[in-house]
Design a protein around this motif. Structure first.
Motif, PDB file in Angstrom:
ATOM      1  N   THR A 318      39.444  40.815 -56.441  1.00 24.00           N
ATOM      2  CA  THR A 318      40.888  41.005 -56.596  1.00 24.00           C
ATOM      3  C   THR A 318      41.184  41.361 -58.047  1.00 24.00           C
ATOM      4  O   THR A 318      40.283  41.349 -58.894  1.00 24.00           O
ATOM      5  CB  THR A 318      41.664  39.740 -56.201  1.00 24.00           C
ATOM      6  N   GLY A 319      42.451  41.681 -58.303  1.00 24.33           N
ATOM      7  CA  GLY A 319      42.832  41.993 -59.680  1.00 24.33           C
ATOM      8  C   GLY A 319      42.358  43.371 -60.093  1.00 24.33           C
ATOM      9  O   GLY A 319      42.534  44.350 -59.363  1.00 24.33           O
ATOM     10  N   ASN A 320      41.662  43.477 -61.228  1.00 24.42           N
ATOM     11  CA  ASN A 320      41.203  44.763 -61.761  1.00 24.42           C
ATOM     12  C   ASN A 320      39.753  44.641 -62.189  1.00 24.42           C
ATOM     13  O   ASN A 320      39.431  44.664 -63.389  1.00 24.42           O
ATOM     14  CB  ASN A 320      42.092  45.180 -62.943  1.00 24.42           C
TER      15      ASN A 320
END
Length: 479
Positions: A318-320
Motif C-alpha cells: 500500500t502507499g507508495n
C-alpha cells in the motif's frame, strides 16, 4: 575710494535702536532677507522699508558681537542646498515686528538648486556698526535655524574641553564613588543581597541564606523525622563506631566472590541486554523500545504485523512502494517500477520509428507552430472571382476582377491584410480585340488600392488613344 558694498541702518532701524538705548530696552533682530535687486546691484538707502526684490526671508542662524570690535554686530544666515534658483545682490535685517532695521548690498552671487545640477549650503553674513550693541538682543531660536560648520566645530571643542576636565577630576579623586562600598573589606549595613549560587559552586563566592538553607536541605534530603539528626543516625547504626567493618564481615559469610557475578553486578544502566563476546566476556547492548516490543511477541506473524512488514508470500503493498530502476536490457524477474516501464516504451517506440524509416516527422504534432506539421485546416481557401487563401506561415494571397471603368476605380480586397500589402499584380480584363487598356495601381494599402485607366493602346499601331471602358484583374500578396 568710495565703498561699493556697505550696510546701513534704515531710518526706522536707527529710530528703534536709539529708542531702545534711551529707554534701556532691547531691539530684537530675528530675520534676514535676501533679494536679487531686480537684476541690478542696488545701493542701500536709509529710507527703504523693504528690499528691492526680496527672494527669501528666514530666521537668523547667528547674531553676535564681533570679538574684535565691540561696536560691530555680525548677523549670519545659512541657506540650505535644497533652496535657491536666484541671484543675491541685497540683504536686509528685520526685527520681530517685521520692520526693516538694516539694509546692505553685496557682490552678486548665484544660489543654485540641486535640480540644476549643482547644490551648496551658502552662508550670508552682514556686519553692522551700531552705537550701542547693548541695546540689541543677541538671541536666536536654535529650533528653526541651521548651524554653520564653524559654529558646530567651535561648540564641539568647548564640549570636549569640558568633558575632558570632568574626566581628569574624576580620575584624580581618591574615591570618586563615595556612595559605593570599597572593594577591600567592605562593611555593609542594612540588608545587603547577593546572587544565590548554584549548589555545585565551591568557591569564595558569597553564600546567601537561600544557598545555606538549600545546602542543608540537600544534606537531609527528605530523611524521615526519626533519622534527620546525627544522634538519630548513630542510634540506628547501633552506636557501632566500626559499623563498616562489622557489615563487611557479615557479607564475607555470604556467597563467595565470583568474577562473573562481580561483572554482572558491575553492570549499570537501563535498557541493556547482556551477551558474551568472542572472548567470553560479558558485554551489554542497548535494548531499544522496538527491540523490547519485538521480544514481547509470541509468533513471527505478530512480529511482522508489529513491524508493518509485508510477508514474502504474495505481499500486498500500500502507499507508495518503490524499487530500484533496472537497465532497459534487464529481462529478469526483478520488479519493474514506472521509470523502467516508461524508459522501455520510449526505447521500443524509437526502435519502431527507426525500423520503419519514418524519420523525425513521425514524432511531430499537428499544428502551425514551430516543429509542427500543418494539416489542410491550416490552408483556408475561398474560391470565387474575388477569393483568397492563407498559408500556415501567415502569408495571404488574394485575387479579384473589377467592372469596366474609364477613369479611376476604388478596389477593395476580399479581406483586409492584418499587417501590410506586399505586392499587387494587375492585368487588363474585358478589353476589345484590337485595343489594350493601360492600367496603373495607385496607393496599395491593407484594405485595397486605387486603379487608374490612363490610356488605350491600339494593337499593331504606335498610336495611343483616350481610355476606353475596361476591367482590371489583380493578384495581391500580403500578411
Amino acid at each position: 575710494m568710495t565703498a561699493k558694498f556697505f550696510a546701513i541702518l534704515t531710518n526706522q532701524g536707527a529710530a528703534l535702536l536709539a529708542n531702545a538705548t534711551a529707554l534701556g530696552t532691547k531691539l530684537n533682530i530675528t530675520q534676514m532677507a535676501v533679494g536679487d535687486g531686480n537684476g541690478t546691484l542696488p545701493t542701500p538707502d536709509a529710507t527703504q522699508t523693504k528690499l528691492v526684490n526680496q527672494r527669501r526671508i528666514a530666521p537668523l542662524n547667528m547674531l553676535s558681537v564681533d570679538a574684535n570690535n565691540s561696536s560691530q554686530i555680525i548677523a549670519e544666515q545659512v541657506i540650505p542646498e535644497n533652496e535657491g534658483g536666484f541671484w543675491i545682490r541685497e540683504i536686509g535685517l528685520y526685527d520681530d515686528n517685521g520692520v526693516l532695521i538694516a539694509v546692505a548690498n553685496c557682490p552678486e552671487t548665484y544660489k543654485p538648486q540641486l535640480q540644476e545640477g549643482s547644490g551648496r549650503t551658502q552662508t550670508i553674513r552682514m556686519v553692522l556698526i551700531v552705537s550701542s550693541t547693548a541695546a540689541v538682543t543677541l538671541k536666536i531660536d536654535p529650533s528653526v535655524v541651521l548651524a554653520t560648520r564653524k559654529y558646530v566645530d567651535d561648540n564641539v571643542i568647548k564640549v570636549k574641553v569640558y568633558a575632558d576636565d570632568l574626566m581628569r577630576q574624576h580620575l584624580a579623586a581618591p574615591n570618586p564613588h563615595q556612595q559605593y562600598a570599597p572593594v577591600n573589606s567592605p562593611v555593609l549595613t542594612g540588608t545587603p543581597v547577593a546572587p544565590t549560587a548554584e549548589q555545585t559552586v565551591d568557591s569564595g563566592q558569597i553564600a546567601t541564606t537561600a544557598f545555606v538553607k538549600a545546602a542543608i536541605a540537600a544534606l537531609v534530603n527528605g530523611a524521615p523525622d526519626a533519622l534527620n539528626t546525627l544522634q538519630e543516625l548513630a542510634a540506628a547504626l547501633g552506636d557501632d563506631p566500626n559499623y563498616a567493618t562489622t557489615i563487611r564481615g557479615e557479607l564475607e559469610r555470604k556467597q563467595p566472590v565470583s568474577d562473573t557475578l562481580h561483572a554482572i553486578a558491575a553492570l549499570t544502566g537501563a535498557n541493556k541486554l547482556m551477551y558474551l563476546d568472542e572472548a567470553s566476556k560479558i558485554q551489554t547492548a542497548t535494548l531499544t523500545k522496538l527491540a523490547r516490543e519485538i521480544l514481547e511477541k509470541d509468533t513471527a506473524s505478530q512480529v511482522l504485523n508489529h513491524l508493518q512488514a509485508a510477508p514474502l508470500a504474495s505481499p500486498e503493498f500500500t502507499g507508495n512502494p518503490t524499487v530500484p530502476t533496472h537497465a532497459i536490457s534487464d529481462s529478469s524477474k526483478n520488479i519493474a517500477n514506472t521509470e523502467f516501464v516508461i524508459n522501455q516504451i520510449e526505447n521500443d517506440v524509437y526502435n519502431a520509428i527507426f525500423n520503419l524509416s519514418l524519420g523525425a516527422a513521425s514524432k511531430r504534432d499537428v499544428g502551425t507552430g514551430a516543429n509542427q506539421l500543418p494539416d489542410m485546416s491550416a490552408f483556408p481557401l475561398v474560391v470565387s472571382p474575388a477569393g483568397w487563401t492563407k498559408l500556415p506561415n501567415g502569408l495571404i494571397l488574394q485575387w479579384g476582377v473589377t467592372t469596366n471603368f474609364t477613369s479611376t476605380a476604388e478596389v477593395y480586397f476580399a479581406i483586409p491584410f492584418p499587417t501590410a500589402c506586399l505586392f499587387v499584380g494587375k492585368n487588363t480584363y474585358n478589353t476589345t480585340t484590337n485595343n489594350s487598356a493601360v492600367m496603373e495601381v495607385v496607393n496599395p494599402s491593407r484594405t485595397g488600392f486605387t486603379a487608374s485607366n490612363i490610356a488605350t493602346l491600339i494593337r499593331n499601331n504606335t498610336n495611343v488613344s483616350t481610355p476606353v471602358a475596361s476591367g482590371l484583374a489583380f493578384f495581391a500578396v500580403g500578411y
